[in-house]
Motif scaffolding. Structure first.
Motif, PDB file in Angstrom:
ATOM      1  N   ILE A   4      58.370  38.285  40.639  1.00  0.00           N
ATOM      2  CA  ILE A   4      57.527  37.276  39.986  1.00  0.00           C
ATOM      3  C   ILE A   4      56.189  37.159  40.726  1.00  0.00           C
ATOM      4  CG2 ILE A   4      57.329  34.825  39.384  1.00  0.00           C
ATOM      5  CD1 ILE A   4      59.405  36.263  37.719  1.00  0.00           C
ATOM      6  N   THR A   5      56.250  37.175  42.051  1.00  0.00           N
ATOM      7  CA  THR A   5      55.020  37.110  42.855  1.00  0.00           C
ATOM      8  C   THR A   5      54.115  38.296  42.548  1.00  0.00           C
ATOM      9  OG1 THR A   5      56.185  35.930  44.605  1.00  0.00           O
ATOM     10  CG2 THR A   5      54.121  37.005  45.214  1.00  0.00           C
ATOM     11  N   ILE A   6      54.693  39.479  42.452  1.00  0.00           N
ATOM     12  CA  ILE A   6      53.911  40.682  42.150  1.00  0.00           C
ATOM     13  C   ILE A   6      53.258  40.573  40.773  1.00  0.00           C
ATOM     14  CG2 ILE A   6      54.102  43.160  41.626  1.00  0.00           C
ATOM     15  CD1 ILE A   6      56.175  43.274  43.950  1.00  0.00           C
ATOM     16  N   VAL A   7      53.975  40.024  39.800  1.00  0.00           N
ATOM     17  CA  VAL A   7      53.410  39.881  38.454  1.00  0.00           C
ATOM     18  C   VAL A   7      52.244  38.885  38.475  1.00  0.00           C
ATOM     19  CG1 VAL A   7      53.899  39.255  36.059  1.00  0.00           C
ATOM     20  CG2 VAL A   7      55.585  40.552  37.360  1.00  0.00           C
ATOM     21  N   TRP A   8      52.387  37.780  39.230  1.00  0.00           N
ATOM     22  CA  TRP A   8      51.271  36.834  39.384  1.00  0.00           C
ATOM     23  C   TRP A   8      50.070  37.516  40.023  1.00  0.00           C
ATOM     24  CZ3 TRP A   8      50.310  32.403  37.142  1.00  0.00           C
ATOM     25  CH2 TRP A   8      51.354  31.595  36.702  1.00  0.00           C
ATOM     26  N   ILE A   9      50.317  38.256  41.088  1.00  0.00           N
ATOM     27  CA  ILE A   9      49.235  38.936  41.801  1.00  0.00           C
ATOM     28  C   ILE A   9      48.528  39.935  40.894  1.00  0.00           C
ATOM     29  CG2 ILE A   9      48.732  40.577  43.675  1.00  0.00           C
ATOM     30  CD1 ILE A   9      50.917  39.075  45.308  1.00  0.00           C
ATOM     31  N   THR A  10      49.291  40.691  40.095  1.00  0.00           N
ATOM     32  CA  THR A  10      48.649  41.657  39.194  1.00  0.00           C
ATOM     33  C   THR A  10      47.757  40.944  38.177  1.00  0.00           C
ATOM     34  OG1 THR A  10      50.570  41.745  37.711  1.00  0.00           O
ATOM     35  CG2 THR A  10      50.429  43.429  39.426  1.00  0.00           C
ATOM     36  N   GLY A  11      48.171  39.781  37.720  1.00  0.00           N
ATOM     37  CA  GLY A  11      47.328  39.010  36.801  1.00  0.00           C
ATOM     38  C   GLY A  11      46.001  38.641  37.438  1.00  0.00           C
ATOM     39  N   PHE A  12      46.047  38.178  38.693  1.00  0.00           N
ATOM     40  CA  PHE A  12      44.808  37.804  39.377  1.00  0.00           C
ATOM     41  C   PHE A  12      43.946  39.028  39.695  1.00  0.00           C
ATOM     42  CE2 PHE A  12      47.232  33.873  40.277  1.00  0.00           C
ATOM     43  CZ  PHE A  12      46.332  32.973  39.732  1.00  0.00           C
ATOM     44  N   ILE A  13      44.581  40.140  40.034  1.00  0.00           N
ATOM     45  CA  ILE A  13      43.821  41.369  40.284  1.00  0.00           C
ATOM     46  C   ILE A  13      43.108  41.810  39.010  1.00  0.00           C
ATOM     47  CG2 ILE A  13      44.050  43.852  40.779  1.00  0.00           C
ATOM     48  CD1 ILE A  13      46.219  43.032  42.852  1.00  0.00           C
ATOM     49  N   LYS A  14      43.796  41.703  37.882  1.00  0.00           N
ATOM     50  CA  LYS A  14      43.166  42.055  36.608  1.00  0.00           C
ATOM     51  C   LYS A  14      41.938  41.182  36.344  1.00  0.00           C
ATOM     52  CE  LYS A  14      47.486  43.654  34.563  1.00  0.00           C
ATOM     53  NZ  LYS A  14      48.555  43.354  33.595  1.00  0.00           N
ATOM     54  N   LEU A  15      42.012  39.915  36.704  1.00  0.00           N
ATOM     55  CA  LEU A  15      40.872  39.020  36.490  1.00  0.00           C
ATOM     56  C   LEU A  15      39.643  39.429  37.303  1.00  0.00           C
ATOM     57  CD1 LEU A  15      42.413  35.448  36.191  1.00  0.00           C
ATOM     58  CD2 LEU A  15      41.445  36.883  34.383  1.00  0.00           C
ATOM     59  N   LEU A  16      39.839  40.188  38.377  1.00  0.00           N
ATOM     60  CA  LEU A  16      38.692  40.687  39.138  1.00  0.00           C
ATOM     61  C   LEU A  16      37.808  41.581  38.265  1.00  0.00           C
ATOM     62  CD1 LEU A  16      40.319  41.495  42.604  1.00  0.00           C
ATOM     63  CD2 LEU A  16      38.856  39.544  41.994  1.00  0.00           C
ATOM     64  N   GLY A  17      38.418  42.199  37.259  1.00  0.00           N
ATOM     65  CA  GLY A  17      37.645  42.995  36.321  1.00  0.00           C
ATOM     66  C   GLY A  17      36.637  42.155  35.555  1.00  0.00           C
ATOM     67  N   VAL A  18      37.002  40.913  35.234  1.00  0.00           N
ATOM     68  CA  VAL A  18      36.070  40.011  34.558  1.00  0.00           C
ATOM     69  C   VAL A  18      34.875  39.745  35.467  1.00  0.00           C
ATOM     70  CG1 VAL A  18      35.763  37.681  33.623  1.00  0.00           C
ATOM     71  CG2 VAL A  18      37.854  38.946  33.124  1.00  0.00           C
ATOM     72  N   VAL A  19      35.152  39.510  36.742  1.00  0.00           N
ATOM     73  CA  VAL A  19      34.073  39.265  37.706  1.00  0.00           C
ATOM     74  C   VAL A  19      33.158  40.486  37.772  1.00  0.00           C
ATOM     75  CG1 VAL A  19      33.536  38.814  40.131  1.00  0.00           C
ATOM     76  CG2 VAL A  19      35.473  37.649  39.049  1.00  0.00           C
ATOM     77  N   LEU A  20      33.749  41.663  37.877  1.00  0.00           N
ATOM     78  CA  LEU A  20      32.963  42.895  37.931  1.00  0.00           C
ATOM     79  C   LEU A  20      32.069  43.029  36.699  1.00  0.00           C
ATOM     80  CD1 LEU A  20      32.368  45.713  39.224  1.00  0.00           C
ATOM     81  CD2 LEU A  20      34.221  46.571  37.792  1.00  0.00           C
ATOM     82  N   LEU A  21      32.628  42.818  35.535  1.00  0.00           N
ATOM     83  CA  LEU A  21      31.840  42.957  34.307  1.00  0.00           C
ATOM     84  C   LEU A  21      30.742  41.897  34.216  1.00  0.00           C
ATOM     85  CD1 LEU A  21      34.679  43.848  31.777  1.00  0.00           C
ATOM     86  CD2 LEU A  21      32.904  45.375  32.645  1.00  0.00           C
TER      87      LEU A  21
END
Length: 157
Positions: A52-69
Motif C-alpha cells: 500500500i505504501t508503494i502504491v501511495w508513493i507511485t502516485g506521488f511520483i507520478k504527480l512530479l510529472g505535473v510539476v515538470l510539465l
C-alpha cells in the motif's frame, strides 16, 4: 524553449488521471486492478502495508510529472534550466512511450505463443487495449509538449 500548450494540457490531464488511479488503489479501490494481471493483481487482493505504501508513493511520483510539465509555462531566463527542462521532458516522453510499446510487444508475442508470460486472458485484453496504449499516449503528450524555438535549434547542451 517553447511549449505546445495543447500537448502540455493533455499531458497534465493524463498525469493527474494516472496518479489518481494509484491513489484510488492505495485507498483500497479494486476497480481495474484485475486488468493489470500477474503478481500486482495477486498482491492487491491481500495487500501488505508495504505494498500500500508503494502504491501511495507511485502516485506521488507520478504527480512530479505535473510539476515538470507546468515548469514549461515559466519564462526561464537561465538557458541551462531551459535546456535541462527540454531534455528531461523529451527523455521522459520517450521512456513512457518505449515502456508502453515494449510491454505491448511482449504481451502480443505472448498472446501469439512466442513468449510465455503468466497473464490471464482478461488482463491480456486490457493491457493491450488500454494500459500499454495509455503509457504510449502519455509519452506522446510529454514528448511533444515542449519544442525548441527556431533561434535555439542550433544550440547544444
Amino acid at each position: 524553449m517553447e511549449t505546445n500548450k495543447c500537448f502540455l494540457f493533455f499531458g497534465v490531464t493524463w498525469t493527474i488521471l494516472f496518479a489518481g488511479i494509484s491513489f484510488y488503489w492505495a485507498m483500497g479501490g479494486m476497480f481495474g486492478v484485475r486488468s493489470l494481471g500477474g503478481s500486482i493483481y495477486e498482491m492487491a487482493l491481500n495487500p501488505e502495508p508495504s505494498f500500500i505504501t508503494i502504491v501511495w508513493i507511485t502516485g506521488f511520483i507520478k504527480l512530479l510529472g505535473v510539476v515538470l510539465l507546468l515548469m514549461q509555462l515559466f519564462n526561464w531566463r537561465n538557458c541551462l534550466i531551459r535546456k535541462i527542462l527540454y531534455y528531461i521532458t523529451k527523455i521522459l516522453g520517450l521512456l513512457l512511450f518505449l515502456y508502453g510499446s515494449l510491454n505491448f510487444t511482449t504481451i502480443s508475442l505472448s498472446e501469439a505463443g512466442i513468449l510465455n508470460l503468466e497473464i490471464d486472458k482478461y488482463a491480456t485484453f486490457w493491457r493491450l487495449i488500454f494500459w500499454e496504449p495509455y503509457w504510449m499516449l502519455g509519452g506522446i503528450f510529454y514528448f511533444f509538449s515542449i519544442k525548441k524555438k527556431k533561434d535555439e535549434r542550433n544550440l547544444s547542451l
